[in-house]
Design a protein around this motif. Sequence first.
Motif, PDB file in Angstrom:
ATOM      1  N   ALA A 102     -61.624  26.162  13.241  1.00  0.00           N
ATOM      2  CA  ALA A 102     -60.827  27.395  13.159  1.00  0.00           C
ATOM      3  C   ALA A 102     -59.504  27.233  13.896  1.00  0.00           C
ATOM      4  N   ALA A 103     -59.522  26.580  15.064  1.00  0.00           N
ATOM      5  CA  ALA A 103     -58.283  26.362  15.812  1.00  0.00           C
ATOM      6  C   ALA A 103     -57.288  25.550  14.993  1.00  0.00           C
ATOM      7  N   TRP A 104     -57.789  24.506  14.330  1.00  0.00           N
ATOM      8  CA  TRP A 104     -56.912  23.695  13.476  1.00  0.00           C
ATOM      9  C   TRP A 104     -56.336  24.523  12.325  1.00  0.00           C
ATOM     10  N   SER A 142     -53.570  26.927  13.275  1.00  0.00           N
ATOM     11  CA  SER A 142     -52.314  26.267  13.644  1.00  0.00           C
ATOM     12  C   SER A 142     -51.354  26.165  12.467  1.00  0.00           C
ATOM     13  N   ALA A 143     -51.854  26.383  11.254  1.00  0.00           N
ATOM     14  CA  ALA A 143     -51.018  26.286  10.053  1.00  0.00           C
ATOM     15  C   ALA A 143     -50.406  27.626   9.649  1.00  0.00           C
ATOM     16  N   LEU A 164     -51.684  32.524   6.171  1.00  0.00           N
ATOM     17  CA  LEU A 164     -52.286  31.202   6.251  1.00  0.00           C
ATOM     18  C   LEU A 164     -52.261  30.585   4.861  1.00  0.00           C
ATOM     19  N   PRO A 165     -51.668  29.422   4.715  1.00  0.00           N
ATOM     20  CA  PRO A 165     -51.635  28.794   3.386  1.00  0.00           C
ATOM     21  C   PRO A 165     -53.006  28.256   3.011  1.00  0.00           C
ATOM     22  N   ASN A 166     -53.200  27.984   1.750  1.00  0.00           N
ATOM     23  CA  ASN A 166     -54.426  27.309   1.310  1.00  0.00           C
ATOM     24  C   ASN A 166     -54.275  25.817   1.561  1.00  0.00           C
ATOM     25  N   PRO A 167     -55.359  25.120   1.956  1.00  0.00           N
ATOM     26  CA  PRO A 167     -56.731  25.643   2.077  1.00  0.00           C
ATOM     27  C   PRO A 167     -57.067  26.197   3.458  1.00  0.00           C
ATOM     28  N   LEU A 213     -53.746  36.447  24.864  1.00  0.00           N
ATOM     29  CA  LEU A 213     -53.853  35.015  24.565  1.00  0.00           C
ATOM     30  C   LEU A 213     -53.551  34.714  23.104  1.00  0.00           C
ATOM     31  N   SER A 214     -54.099  35.527  22.206  1.00  0.00           N
ATOM     32  CA  SER A 214     -53.883  35.270  20.779  1.00  0.00           C
ATOM     33  C   SER A 214     -52.433  35.505  20.385  1.00  0.00           C
ATOM     34  N   GLU A 215     -51.786  36.472  21.043  1.00  0.00           N
ATOM     35  CA  GLU A 215     -50.370  36.734  20.771  1.00  0.00           C
ATOM     36  C   GLU A 215     -49.511  35.570  21.236  1.00  0.00           C
ATOM     37  N   TRP A 216     -49.951  34.956  22.343  1.00  0.00           N
ATOM     38  CA  TRP A 216     -49.220  33.803  22.877  1.00  0.00           C
ATOM     39  C   TRP A 216     -49.463  32.550  22.047  1.00  0.00           C
ATOM     40  N   ASN A 217     -50.748  32.222  21.788  1.00  0.00           N
ATOM     41  CA  ASN A 217     -51.062  30.996  21.044  1.00  0.00           C
ATOM     42  C   ASN A 217     -52.495  31.093  20.514  1.00  0.00           C
ATOM     43  N   LEU A 218     -52.657  31.553  19.279  1.00  0.00           N
ATOM     44  CA  LEU A 218     -53.990  31.743  18.699  1.00  0.00           C
ATOM     45  C   LEU A 218     -54.758  30.435  18.548  1.00  0.00           C
TER      46      LEU A 218
END
Length: 466
Positions: free
Chosen positions: A346-348, A351-352, A362-365, A427-432
């Motif tokens: 999920a973290a990876w 990041s997209a 979030l783009p596919n996939p 935290l999510s606002e800073w860097n999810l």
Amino acid sequence: MATPQSQQENLGHVVFITAAAAIGGFLFGYDSSVINGAVTGIQKHFQVGSVETGFVVAIALLGSAIGAWVGGGLADRWGRTRTMQVAAALFAISSIGQMLPFAIWDLAFWRVLAGVAIGMASVLGPTYIAEVAPPAYRGRLGSFQQLAIVLGIAVSQLVNYLLARVAGGDVNNPLWGLQAWQWMLGACVVPALLYLLFASTIPESPRYLIAAGRSTVARKVLAEVEGPDIDLDARVAEIQHSLKTEARPTMKDLRGRALGLLPIVWIGIILSVFQQFVGINVIFYYSSVLWQSVGIDQSNSLLISFSSSVINIIGTFIAISLVDRIGRRPLLLIGSAGMAISLGTAAWAFSAAQTVNGAVTLPNPQGTIALVAANVFVLFFALSWGVVVWVLLGEMFPNRIRAAALGVAAAAQWIANWLITVSFPALSEWNLPFTYAMYAAFAVLSFLFVAKWVKETKGRKLEDMG
């Protein structure tokens, strides 16, 4: 002694009263998750940022810690069912207050009151069920509490989704004179009133009745729940002897050389902390906001949250069926490994995330991968740490310190839950992606901790623990 046949004849009655007591767990799950659908509406209505939002969402957990702390003492003083009634009334009042707040601090107050109610219910249900359930069925009936919690989470997500749909897909839209998010919080009054109704009809715990000197009533209840064939004189005498000889453990009994506490107590505390530090309640408190932050509209984000709750129920049933077959430790290890992989994935994927014309997508996939990974995480948590930690905390401590040690471990769990819940918005606002990578790291650490320090308790007598 009751025969298996007489116990079976009374099982239907026992199932009813234990299910009624477990409605407190339903309230726990419902209130914990209902805020998920209302978060966006609260932010827009009161024009508050992530810090204030996290505070309002998490403050109920501090109320829960207070309720859990005082609930046991009130139950010993007033009785189990009377204290349930008080908790139900507090929850009903707080639901109306949350529905009609005039300021953000006002909403925070009502959430604290709701937290006190569910904290009380969280200790009353397991206590009452353990005291009325026949020994042959105590384990299965005890699982009603956890099952009720996950059902409460699922129902609240479904109610949120339906209200958002009726309101046109936006929780700030007007609906029957209020905004949709207000109805989401106000709907909590329905299960609260059901809890009040059932708590007023089920019998008092025979253990409390005997402690209060009401042995005649206790004999009647014992005959109802354990069958007419039991030796009532022997059972009453057994409970009286237990009440006279057992000593209430204190914090002094937990002292040891390892940083002031016994090693087994630290193991219980760390298990509780890891259960929360993997970020499970982020899914149930904030998943609606999470999915909106990566481009999914409000209505569909609530539907996704409901699907996660269904997966949570499925995982809970899997855990209940496996915990006595393959053991506690293997389930925890399986869960930690599955959570680490899914959270890392999920973290990876997050990041997209891209911003297109001011909207985050979030783009596919990666969008599909993030959705699947989040639900796989919920499944692995539910079939392992969600159920097994509570099983372990109930049986891993020596008899002489069990109650006090369980109280300390449960308090650690509430505090850890509060820390994760209050910190996630900022935290999510800073860097999810980093936030989810951090939860994945805690999952890895939980695997190493279980492998090194946690002993298997399957098949062991309670007298042999510690």
